[in-house]
Design an enzyme around this catalytic site. Structure first.
Site, PDB file in Angstrom:
ATOM      1  N   GLU A  55      -4.567   7.957  -3.761  1.00  0.00           N
ATOM      2  CA  GLU A  55      -5.247   6.837  -2.446  1.00  0.00           C
ATOM      3  C   GLU A  55      -5.089   5.619  -3.842  1.00  0.00           C
ATOM      4  O   GLU A  55      -5.493   4.539  -3.806  1.00  0.00           O
ATOM      5  CB  GLU A  55      -6.152   6.905  -2.295  1.00  0.00           C
ATOM      6  CG  GLU A  55      -6.678   6.249  -0.985  1.00  0.00           C
ATOM      7  CD  GLU A  55      -5.758   5.891   0.402  1.00  0.00           C
ATOM      8  OE1 GLU A  55      -4.980   6.664   0.729  1.00  0.00           O
ATOM      9  OE2 GLU A  55      -5.961   4.786   0.553  1.00  0.00           O
TER      10      GLU A  55
ATOM     11  N   HIS B 255       1.045  -1.259  -0.123  1.00  0.00           N
ATOM     12  CA  HIS B 255      -0.085   0.132  -0.099  1.00  0.00           C
ATOM     13  C   HIS B 255       0.801   1.332   0.233  1.00  0.00           C
ATOM     14  O   HIS B 255       0.708   2.370  -0.753  1.00  0.00           O
ATOM     15  CB  HIS B 255      -0.715   0.141   1.129  1.00  0.00           C
ATOM     16  CG  HIS B 255      -1.846   1.343   1.071  1.00  0.00           C
ATOM     17  ND1 HIS B 255      -2.834   0.810   0.827  1.00  0.00           N
ATOM     18  CD2 HIS B 255      -1.298   2.222   1.794  1.00  0.00           C
ATOM     19  CE1 HIS B 255      -3.635   2.322   0.935  1.00  0.00           C
ATOM     20  NE2 HIS B 255      -2.681   3.049   1.979  1.00  0.00           N
ATOM     21  N   GLU B 256       1.791   1.181   1.050  1.00  0.00           N
ATOM     22  CA  GLU B 256       2.599   2.511   0.806  1.00  0.00           C
ATOM     23  C   GLU B 256       4.049   2.925  -0.456  1.00  0.00           C
ATOM     24  O   GLU B 256       4.444   3.658  -0.476  1.00  0.00           O
ATOM     25  CB  GLU B 256       3.402   2.113   2.284  1.00  0.00           C
ATOM     26  CG  GLU B 256       2.618   2.546   3.875  1.00  0.00           C
ATOM     27  CD  GLU B 256       1.873   3.640   3.806  1.00  0.00           C
ATOM     28  OE1 GLU B 256       1.827   4.473   3.338  1.00  0.00           O
ATOM     29  OE2 GLU B 256       0.473   3.332   4.721  1.00  0.00           O
TER      30      GLU B 256
ATOM     31  N   HIS C 113       1.636   4.329  -2.470  1.00  0.00           N
ATOM     32  CA  HIS C 113       2.210   6.005  -2.822  1.00  0.00           C
ATOM     33  C   HIS C 113       3.833   6.206  -3.222  1.00  0.00           C
ATOM     34  O   HIS C 113       3.835   7.565  -3.685  1.00  0.00           O
ATOM     35  CB  HIS C 113       1.731   6.524  -0.915  1.00  0.00           C
ATOM     36  CG  HIS C 113      -0.160   6.444  -0.457  1.00  0.00           C
ATOM     37  ND1 HIS C 113      -1.130   7.103  -1.358  1.00  0.00           N
ATOM     38  CD2 HIS C 113      -0.317   5.454   0.789  1.00  0.00           C
ATOM     39  CE1 HIS C 113      -1.509   6.837  -0.558  1.00  0.00           C
ATOM     40  NE2 HIS C 113      -1.160   5.927   0.747  1.00  0.00           N
TER      41      HIS C 113
END
Lengths: 505, 505
Positions: free
Chosen positions: B299, B269-270, B273
């Site tokens: 996101e 997830h990170e 980003h």
């Protein structure tokens, strides 16, 4: 106190506090760059550092700051200040005057020159090529000569440079203490070299995995009273300590796979610096006095803990068992006395940063005499290598075979840090002198070390040295601790006793 | 271009660049605070952050900046600017106007209030006590209502807040897309819940040592094209990504001993980003456009990589063998299909941050509807818990038994971040819509994932999204990628297909 004065004092405090904040932000960025900042972000980060440094320099040389200093140093105002505020004002004024006396454009040229020369030095050292380096060194020397004139010549020109790193230190004093030291150490080094009783060291050079080394470093840090709630241990190519504020004093070390003592003594050394900064009185936080009082006093703490505690027989009587448990495969057959002796091998060598506790001081004296020759006797850069080699021959009995292992070995001069080297030997002298008092006031000091009861030792230094930060001068510190001014006899005694014992002289 | 204009543009660039530098220095300090800064240094570090933030805010609201904006937005000047300079000026003006429209003392009161309320929220959540919390929440809402009036009401008052996180987003648009989404998702969630074909998950809950989890996270990051020369992976209590500059984009994760997927999907997830920020065009460095274009687009990238890649059957067909090799004791008997299904369990739950990919969107819609009720319909804070519970019952079929697992679960409102929540669901919709185009333009996308050939997928996003930074609006981005504006149908299709397959609907 008049309302005007009160308001000026208030504004002065706010501005100097802000300056300290900028210094802390910059300190964190430098720490980060040296401990793992991603390579590709460095260019942009350097710009950020440039912006903040520039703004800090503007504050440091601002008319606003100048006006507060002027107002607060006026006799009628100054006498109303508290003792601590006076010291703060004095300290800020000293820095302000230094910064203002050099014209901005001259200083800017110098910053560019030293930055380029540091890069040039790396290449010159790599190639062992003095010729490509010394014209730039000569320029740096010339700038420093100009700065000395602008700042004002103290007793001698070189005194002006010394005072930057060791406030109040003079050539006259250094000539005296280094003279006494040299007179005793040169024959001692020779006797150690001729001894038939050389320690065995081969067991130190095996393969030591990093994880266990790290565990041992952390264990020893706890034993020394390093506060992990106010610091952290990381890795970097060159070990260092950085005090961002007393609640955040970080240290680094470097683990060598084939040398179990390198990281350990590096850690203890940096821990000494860190104990100093972690224990500066909370009341000084945010003021320019929240710092070590001099390079020499700072170094006295790293060297006291590294050498006088960490390389003592008592220390290993206590901790050798822990090391054996960690590496039973290497040390179960090695006696503690042999391990102790192995960590204290003394032998003339060419490279300062690899030198042992005994010969280290001679490396420093050589550099001191050369810097004095440059600034007080006008020796030119071109003649320095010959002087260097002659002095190594005279003091240590050996001569470098290349410039890289000779005059090109240190980074200091390429960055213009003349006057810095003496701090290292001053640290050894201060440390021995302080230990002499410590042993009088704490007669069971050695027993305490042997029991691993090190916190009372740290607390003694907190009281005598650490808590004062820069609120006492180095001369005041050593006088308060020992009742006399700097005296090299204690270092001579300590080294003579220790090495006579180890080498059976 | 006149010399005056040129000089104004030059000064404007220098000032905005400096503002960016201050932001980067602050970003590093925040990263440090969350990844291992020593506890005892935090108070002093907070003061440092306060000093620098204060100076940054002064620049952001300075007359100097205002004068450049005025000069550069004058029609005769503006038309001479390059396209990118216009965008920079527009962006800076937007922020400047926002900052200047709220009186400094009002904003200062609000900063103190939200800071206190965040602390109060922690305690209220701990005690599950709504009564101690809601009077402060009410005040924060009142301030926001004032700010909306000062900033200017867009189509509705809540539109003004939405625009801060998702420029150009409106209640009208959100009502439409969330309406369509809800209509399809509520029955799908119900069907999944009634399916007899529930995945087995017990093998995910064993004891997984941190070292191997770390190794696997690092391996997957490399596979995804995360550039370790331009970032680093650390640990923190709440995983996050922070882009200091495109060459330094750091991520964190948290290793749970009893859950091997938590750290892994957190890392991916990170990483999403981070891929965005590492690949912003170098030309934008130092400008306010060097940033993600909106929270929703940001996101979309974390969720695309976490869910649409990381929780896909193809991904595990490629990487499950590596995980098995790392933990043979747990996974040698578990088939890849069972592992895949276990990582995609969907089930109504009360806590947003623990919710699965399918039900997550409903958590967001509830919060969106409540924020709209607060700002557009004047619902008072006292009535919010009942509304919350009713909506959970209606959309997810479950009701919280305490305030802690109900309306007190999220930190956002205590900090005043109204308008932020929709970004999370927008991210899911944007991601599905972009993937729809990706599959058309890269027909072998699934095969590529199955081969672990992920770099071309990353490069596709670099070209379409990442490199543009804030130089394109979110609406421009989604239009450029997909040829249409935001459309929830792609998320509905994706979720329906995926979960019908997994649950045999």
């Amino acid at each position: 106190m008049t309302e005007t004065l009160m308001s000026q004092l208030h504004s002065f405090r706010a501005l100097t506090r802000k300056m300290k904040s900028y210094g802390e932000a910059l300190g964190l960025m430098y720490w980060d760059l040296r401990t793992g900042a991603p390579r590709k972000g460095v260019d942009t980060r350097s710009e950020v550092i440039g912006e903040l440094s520039g703004d800090l320099f503007k504050m440091q040389t601002s008319e606003e700051l100048g006006s507060y200093i002027e107002a607060l140093t006026a006799p009628a105002a100054y006498e109303q200040l508290s003792e601590i505020d006076r010291k703060i004002v004095d300290e800020v004024k000293k820095e302000y005057d230094r910064n203002k006396k050099v014209p901005a454009n001259l200083y800017q040229e110098y910053v560019v020159l030293t930055s380029q020369t540091e890069t040039l030095w790396e290449e010159a050292k790599e190639k062992s090529d003095w010729t490509m380096f010394y014209p730039s060194l000569e320029k740096i020397i010339d700038y420093n000569k100009q700065f000395i004139q602008l700042w004002g010549v103290k007793e001698t020109p070189y005194d002006t440079l010394l005072d930057m790193y060791e406030p109040g230190m003079t050539v006259a004093k250094l000539d005296q203490v280094f003279g006494e030291l040299r007179e005793k150490l040169v024959p001692l080094v020779a006797a150690v070299g001729e001894s038939a009783n050389q320690p065995e060291t081969s067991f130190l050079r095996q393969t030591f995995d990093k994880e266990r080394q790290k565990k041992f470093s952390n264990f020893i840090l706890e034993q020394l009273g390093y506060d992990f709630q106010a610091g952290r241990l990381d890795e970097s190519v060159h070990p260092f300590a950085t005090g961002l504020n007393p609640g955040d004093v970080r240290i680094t070390t470097r683990y060598l796979e084939h040398d179990v003592t390198s990281a350990l003594f590096g850690t203890i050394h940096e821990c000494g610096h860190a104990l100093y900064e972690q224990n500066i009185s909370k009341e000084l936080i945010g003021t320019p006095l929240c710092d070590g009082t001099s390079m020499g006093i700072h170094e006295s703490q790293s060297r006291f803990w590294e050498n006088m505690v960490g390389r003592s027989r008592e220390f290993w009587n206590r901790y050798y068992g822990d090391l054996q448990k960690l590496y039973p495969e290497y040390f179960n057959e090695v006696k503690v006395e042999d391990f102790y002796r192995a960590t204290n091998v003394a032998k003339p060598s060419l490279i300062r940063i690899e030198a042992d506790e005994l010969t280290y001081n001679l490396h420093i004296m050589i550099r001191y005499e050369m810097e004095k020759a440059i600034f007080n006797d006008g020796v030119s850069a071109a003649d320095l290598p010959q002087l260097w080699n002659d002095k190594y021959k005279e003091y240590l009995g050996i001569e470098p075979q290349s410039m890289a292992e000779g005059i090109l070995q240190d980074v200091h001069w390429s960055g213009g840090a003349f006057g810095y080297f003496p701090s290292y030997a001053l640290g050894n002298m201060y440390a021995a002198q302080m230990m002499n008092t410590l042993k009088k006031e704490m007669p069971d000091f050695e027993k305490k070390v042997e029991e691993g009861n090190l916190i009372p030792v740290k607390d003694w230094f907190v009281d005598k040295v650490y808590r004062h930060g820069k609120a006492l001068t180095p001369a005041e510190i050593i006088m308060n601790v020992s009742g006399e001014e700097l005296n090299p006899v204690y270092l001579v005694e300590y080294l003579t006793e220790k090495y006579s014992d180890i080498y059976g002289l």
